[in-house]
Enzyme design. Structure first.
Site, PDB file in Angstrom:
ATOM      1  N   THR A 127     -59.107  -7.125 -43.023  1.00  0.00           N
ATOM      2  CA  THR A 127     -60.533  -7.360 -42.960  1.00  0.00           C
ATOM      3  C   THR A 127     -60.668  -8.720 -43.299  1.00  0.00           C
ATOM      4  O   THR A 127     -60.217  -9.429 -44.268  1.00  0.00           O
ATOM      5  CB  THR A 127     -61.575  -6.434 -43.546  1.00  0.00           C
ATOM      6  N   ASP A 128     -61.711  -9.504 -42.536  1.00  0.00           N
ATOM      7  CA  ASP A 128     -62.129 -10.780 -42.932  1.00  0.00           C
ATOM      8  C   ASP A 128     -62.902 -10.792 -44.442  1.00  0.00           C
ATOM      9  O   ASP A 128     -62.984 -11.947 -44.909  1.00  0.00           O
ATOM     10  CB  ASP A 128     -62.956 -11.395 -41.978  1.00  0.00           C
ATOM     11  N   GLU A 129     -63.243  -9.614 -44.805  1.00  0.00           N
ATOM     12  CA  GLU A 129     -64.119  -9.514 -45.983  1.00  0.00           C
ATOM     13  C   GLU A 129     -63.231  -9.978 -47.431  1.00  0.00           C
ATOM     14  O   GLU A 129     -63.639 -10.136 -48.206  1.00  0.00           O
ATOM     15  CB  GLU A 129     -64.729  -8.180 -46.224  1.00  0.00           C
ATOM     16  N   TYR A 187     -65.232  -2.512 -51.595  1.00  0.00           N
ATOM     17  CA  TYR A 187     -64.426  -2.098 -50.232  1.00  0.00           C
ATOM     18  C   TYR A 187     -63.466  -3.226 -50.298  1.00  0.00           C
ATOM     19  O   TYR A 187     -62.472  -3.184 -49.882  1.00  0.00           O
ATOM     20  CB  TYR A 187     -65.227  -1.993 -49.278  1.00  0.00           C
ATOM     21  N   LYS A 245     -59.353  -3.666 -50.079  1.00  0.00           N
ATOM     22  CA  LYS A 245     -58.471  -4.211 -48.999  1.00  0.00           C
ATOM     23  C   LYS A 245     -57.578  -5.242 -49.281  1.00  0.00           C
ATOM     24  O   LYS A 245     -56.520  -5.479 -49.254  1.00  0.00           O
ATOM     25  CB  LYS A 245     -59.488  -4.485 -47.992  1.00  0.00           C
TER      26      LYS A 245
HETATM   27  P1  NAD Z   1     -63.281   4.427 -39.674  1.00  0.00           P
HETATM   28  O1  NAD Z   1     -64.145   4.441 -41.053  1.00  0.00           O
HETATM   29  O2  NAD Z   1     -64.001   4.528 -38.239  1.00  0.00           O
HETATM   30  O3  NAD Z   1     -62.007   5.464 -39.628  1.00  0.00           O
HETATM   31  C1  NAD Z   1     -61.061   5.550 -40.760  1.00  0.00           C
HETATM   32  C2  NAD Z   1     -60.107   6.517 -40.357  1.00  0.00           C
HETATM   33  O4  NAD Z   1     -59.115   6.857 -41.426  1.00  0.00           O
HETATM   34  C3  NAD Z   1     -60.729   8.093 -40.037  1.00  0.00           C
HETATM   35  O5  NAD Z   1     -60.256   8.488 -38.946  1.00  0.00           O
HETATM   36  C4  NAD Z   1     -60.419   8.828 -41.338  1.00  0.00           C
HETATM   37  O6  NAD Z   1     -60.413  10.180 -41.033  1.00  0.00           O
HETATM   38  C5  NAD Z   1     -59.294   8.240 -42.001  1.00  0.00           C
HETATM   39  N1  NAD Z   1     -58.657   8.348 -43.225  1.00  0.00           N
HETATM   40  C6  NAD Z   1     -59.688   7.778 -44.276  1.00  0.00           C
HETATM   41  N2  NAD Z   1     -59.158   8.116 -45.406  1.00  0.00           N
HETATM   42  C7  NAD Z   1     -57.847   8.664 -45.205  1.00  0.00           C
HETATM   43  C8  NAD Z   1     -56.793   9.043 -46.013  1.00  0.00           C
HETATM   44  N3  NAD Z   1     -56.831   9.164 -47.213  1.00  0.00           N
HETATM   45  N4  NAD Z   1     -55.504   9.695 -45.398  1.00  0.00           N
HETATM   46  C9  NAD Z   1     -55.495   9.729 -43.583  1.00  0.00           C
HETATM   47  N5  NAD Z   1     -56.539   9.308 -43.128  1.00  0.00           N
HETATM   48  C10 NAD Z   1     -57.659   8.664 -43.678  1.00  0.00           C
HETATM   49  O7  NAD Z   1     -62.494   2.892 -39.426  1.00  0.00           O
HETATM   50  P2  NAD Z   1     -62.617   1.658 -38.674  1.00  0.00           P
HETATM   51  O8  NAD Z   1     -63.936   0.880 -38.762  1.00  0.00           O
HETATM   52  O9  NAD Z   1     -61.977   2.217 -37.226  1.00  0.00           O
HETATM   53  O10 NAD Z   1     -61.506   0.817 -39.502  1.00  0.00           O
HETATM   54  C11 NAD Z   1     -60.093   1.152 -39.263  1.00  0.00           C
HETATM   55  C12 NAD Z   1     -59.353   0.057 -40.101  1.00  0.00           C
HETATM   56  O11 NAD Z   1     -59.737  -1.403 -39.592  1.00  0.00           O
HETATM   57  C13 NAD Z   1     -59.763   0.077 -41.817  1.00  0.00           C
HETATM   58  O12 NAD Z   1     -58.646  -0.185 -42.375  1.00  0.00           O
HETATM   59  C14 NAD Z   1     -60.928  -1.249 -41.639  1.00  0.00           C
HETATM   60  O13 NAD Z   1     -60.939  -1.390 -43.100  1.00  0.00           O
HETATM   61  C15 NAD Z   1     -60.385  -2.144 -40.666  1.00  0.00           C
HETATM   62  N6  NAD Z   1     -61.378  -3.130 -40.305  1.00  0.00           N
HETATM   63  C16 NAD Z   1     -62.484  -2.588 -39.697  1.00  0.00           C
HETATM   64  C17 NAD Z   1     -63.432  -3.291 -39.215  1.00  0.00           C
HETATM   65  C18 NAD Z   1     -64.878  -2.793 -38.625  1.00  0.00           C
HETATM   66  O14 NAD Z   1     -65.643  -3.671 -38.383  1.00  0.00           O
HETATM   67  N7  NAD Z   1     -64.652  -1.636 -38.041  1.00  0.00           N
HETATM   68  C19 NAD Z   1     -63.294  -4.775 -39.001  1.00  0.00           C
HETATM   69  C20 NAD Z   1     -62.103  -5.101 -39.722  1.00  0.00           C
HETATM   70  C21 NAD Z   1     -60.960  -4.494 -40.452  1.00  0.00           C
HETATM   71  O1  DAU Z   2     -66.056  -7.959 -41.567  1.00  0.00           O
HETATM   72  C1  DAU Z   2     -65.367  -6.791 -41.347  1.00  0.00           C
HETATM   73  C2  DAU Z   2     -66.078  -5.495 -41.802  1.00  0.00           C
HETATM   74  O2  DAU Z   2     -67.002  -5.426 -41.066  1.00  0.00           O
HETATM   75  C3  DAU Z   2     -65.051  -4.281 -41.876  1.00  0.00           C
HETATM   76  O3  DAU Z   2     -63.922  -4.709 -42.781  1.00  0.00           O
HETATM   77  C4  DAU Z   2     -65.681  -3.040 -42.310  1.00  0.00           C
HETATM   78  O4  DAU Z   2     -64.999  -1.991 -42.328  1.00  0.00           O
HETATM   79  C5  DAU Z   2     -67.027  -2.738 -41.807  1.00  0.00           C
HETATM   80  O5  DAU Z   2     -67.733  -1.821 -42.098  1.00  0.00           O
HETATM   81  C6  DAU Z   2     -67.838  -4.051 -41.447  1.00  0.00           C
HETATM   82  O6  DAU Z   2     -68.214  -4.337 -42.824  1.00  0.00           O
HETATM   83  P1  DAU Z   2     -69.943  -4.957 -42.811  1.00  0.00           P
HETATM   84  O7  DAU Z   2     -70.458  -4.737 -44.130  1.00  0.00           O
HETATM   85  O8  DAU Z   2     -70.067  -6.272 -42.417  1.00  0.00           O
HETATM   86  O9  DAU Z   2     -70.772  -4.044 -41.526  1.00  0.00           O
HETATM   87  P2  DAU Z   2     -71.984  -3.122 -41.639  1.00  0.00           P
HETATM   88  O10 DAU Z   2     -71.930  -2.652 -40.145  1.00  0.00           O
HETATM   89  O11 DAU Z   2     -72.281  -2.284 -42.710  1.00  0.00           O
HETATM   90  O12 DAU Z   2     -73.181  -4.217 -41.699  1.00  0.00           O
HETATM   91  C7  DAU Z   2     -73.233  -5.457 -40.799  1.00  0.00           C
HETATM   92  C8  DAU Z   2     -74.510  -6.526 -41.403  1.00  0.00           C
HETATM   93  O13 DAU Z   2     -75.670  -5.729 -41.009  1.00  0.00           O
HETATM   94  C9  DAU Z   2     -74.222  -6.614 -42.846  1.00  0.00           C
HETATM   95  O14 DAU Z   2     -74.678  -8.084 -43.168  1.00  0.00           O
HETATM   96  C10 DAU Z   2     -75.030  -5.762 -43.489  1.00  0.00           C
HETATM   97  C11 DAU Z   2     -76.022  -5.486 -42.376  1.00  0.00           C
HETATM   98  N1  DAU Z   2     -76.646  -4.295 -42.148  1.00  0.00           N
HETATM   99  C12 DAU Z   2     -75.784  -3.023 -42.275  1.00  0.00           C
HETATM  100  C13 DAU Z   2     -76.381  -1.824 -42.320  1.00  0.00           C
HETATM  101  C14 DAU Z   2     -75.855  -0.713 -42.462  1.00  0.00           C
HETATM  102  C15 DAU Z   2     -78.134  -4.183 -42.206  1.00  0.00           C
HETATM  103  O15 DAU Z   2     -79.145  -4.973 -42.399  1.00  0.00           O
HETATM  104  N2  DAU Z   2     -78.730  -2.635 -42.107  1.00  0.00           N
HETATM  105  C16 DAU Z   2     -78.057  -1.420 -42.380  1.00  0.00           C
HETATM  106  O16 DAU Z   2     -78.749  -0.628 -42.184  1.00  0.00           O
END
Ligand code: NAD
Ligand code: DAU
Length: 343
Positions: A123-125, A147, A151
């Site tokens: 992730t970019d985080e 988190y 990562k």
């Molecule tokens: P998500 O939370 O929707 O899904 C996570 C999946 O992992 C689920 O199916 C869950 O059941 C499974 N899981 C969790 N713990 C587990 C374990 N111990 N063993 C096996 N399976 C397990 O996640 P997402 O948003 O699709 O993100 C997927 C990946 O991409 C993550 O690694 C996240 O860090 C990364 N990522 C997400 C975003 C985003 O914006 N959503 C952006 C950048 C990177």
């Molecule tokens: O940047 C990549 C990441 O993006 C991934 O690695 C994470 O898995 C994914 O959850 C996401 O993280 P963020 O914390 O950026 O996502 P979230 O959707 O929780 O929040 C997006 C922005 O909105 C953040 O600045 C927090 C804000 N926010 C979030 C929630 C849930 C609000 O203002 N109100 C809210 O209720």
């Protein structure tokens, strides 16, 4: 190719599985997923009967379960993770277990069984707050939430396994992803589903935080490209350059749904909230990747999907998730309350 996709029942993982089955006829996909609150078999219902697809229920922290599914696999793409920053503030331990210990279990199995390529979806985080400019892959990792720290730790293990054991590791550092099937605790699906129900959209703090939005299909295509063409030992930023303030995203969602801006409600900020992320994506662009979706199209498609698929998200919002959601807000109030001074 025989591919193991861990965490394939979640948001991005399920799109990736569908993408690979559709675009790579020679590929067989095994999904290993624990089905936590975020995993949903419905996300993969349309490929369930594909003879090239197999689902295994299991935990990436369970070495025996991992060994069994890694056997015979050419490559692993790991999506499995605890992914929500707010939850990591409430319960960091769960993140260390899956996002750090789990990755170590996967790396060990990959090393021992001679897996050819191991891609960690990161992730970019990991870069932390970016006040000015954009992060390049060589920038130091400065994670600021539990988190992000978990990562970043996973990435350090990846690097160690590449250098020490010669494992062909790759990492993608993706930005905020939007699209269908995202669990409605994340900002975009939360705002959309709340707006549909005329409920407030909770904006943390002043809402001027900036995220770079990426459509899920573009994210999947980037992962596939890095898996096939990336240089072992390297990380690749994946972002579409759609930097938007949270307030602007909330307003766009309300406009698309024909709802009033009065639904926007400012609530106490997330502790340690990163103000901005920004990625330099020259490296993955040099591999040939370009995002196909601009932000407006990506958001419109996402809103349309949630409008058309209430059967997917309504059960989530009415059950266990609702209890978490209420607790998150109570705990945020408590975390942010002024602490009594010691005598
Ligand atoms: P998500 O939370 O929707 O899904 C996570 C999946 O992992 C689920 O199916 C869950 O059941 C499974 N899981 C969790 N713990 C587990 C374990 N111990 N063993 C096996 N399976 C397990 O996640 P997402 O948003 O699709 O993100 C997927 C990946 O991409 C993550 O690694 C996240 O860090 C990364 N990522 C997400 C975003 C985003 O914006 N959503 C952006 C950048 C990177
Ligand atoms: O940047 C990549 C990441 O993006 C991934 O690695 C994470 O898995 C994914 O959850 C996401 O993280 P963020 O914390 O950026 O996502 P979230 O959707 O929780 O929040 C997006 C922005 O909105 C953040 O600045 C927090 C804000 N926010 C979030 C929630 C849930 C609000 O203002 N109100 C809210 O209720």
């Amino acid at each position: 190719m025989r591919l193991l996709v861990t965490g394939g029942a979640g948001f991005i993982g399920s799109h990736f599985v569908r993408w690979m089955l559709a675009h790579e006829p020679e590929t067989r996909v095994v999904v290993l997923d624990k089905l936590t609150y975020a995993g949903n078999p419905a996300n993969l219902a349309d490929v369930a009967r594909d003879p090239r697809y197999r689902f295994v229920l299991g935990d990436i922290c369970d070495a025996a379960a991992v060994d069994a599914v890694v056997a015979g696999c050419d490559a692993i793409v790991n999506f499995a993770a605890e992914t929500h920053v707010d939850r990591s503030i409430l319960d960091p331990e769960a993140f260390i277990r899956t996002d750090v210990v789990g990755i170590h279990v996967l790396l060990e199995a990959a090393r021992r069984q001679g897996v050819r390529r191991f891609l960690q979806v990161s992730t970019d985080e990991v870069y932390g707050d970016v006040a000015v400019g954009s992060s390049q892959e060589e920038a130091p990792l400065r994670p600021r939430s539990p988190y992000a720290a978990s990562k970043a730790s996973a990435e350090l293990f990846l690097q160690a396994y590449h250098v020490t054991y010669g494992l062909a590791t790759l990492a993608t550092r993706g930005s905020n992803t939007l699209g269908p099937n995202q669990y409605p605790e994340k900002a975009v699906p939360l705002f959309i589903t709340n707006a549909i129900d005329d409920q407030p959209l909770p904006i943390y703090g002043d809402g001027r935080q900036v995220r770079d939005w990426l459509y899920v299909e573009d994210h999947c295509e980037a992962i596939r490209l890095v898996l096939e063409r990336g240089t072992p030992g390297e990380a690749y930023n994946v972002g579409a350059g759609n930097e938007r303030e949270n307030l602007a995203v909330a307003r766009d969602i309300l406009r698309l749904l024909g709802k009033p801006e009065s639904l926007i409600q400012h609530v106490p900020d997330r502790p340690g909230h990163d103000r901005r992320y920004s990625l330099d994506t020259s490296k993955i662009r040099a591999l040939g990747w370009r995002p196909r979706y601009d932000f407006e199209t990506a958001l419109a498609r996402t809103v349309e999907w949630y409008v058309a698929n209430e059967h997917w998200w309504r059960p989530i919002k009415s059950g266990e998730y609702r209890a978490y959601y209420l607790r998150n807000y109570q705990d945020r109030e408590r975390l942010l309350a002024p602490q009594p001074r010691r005598a």
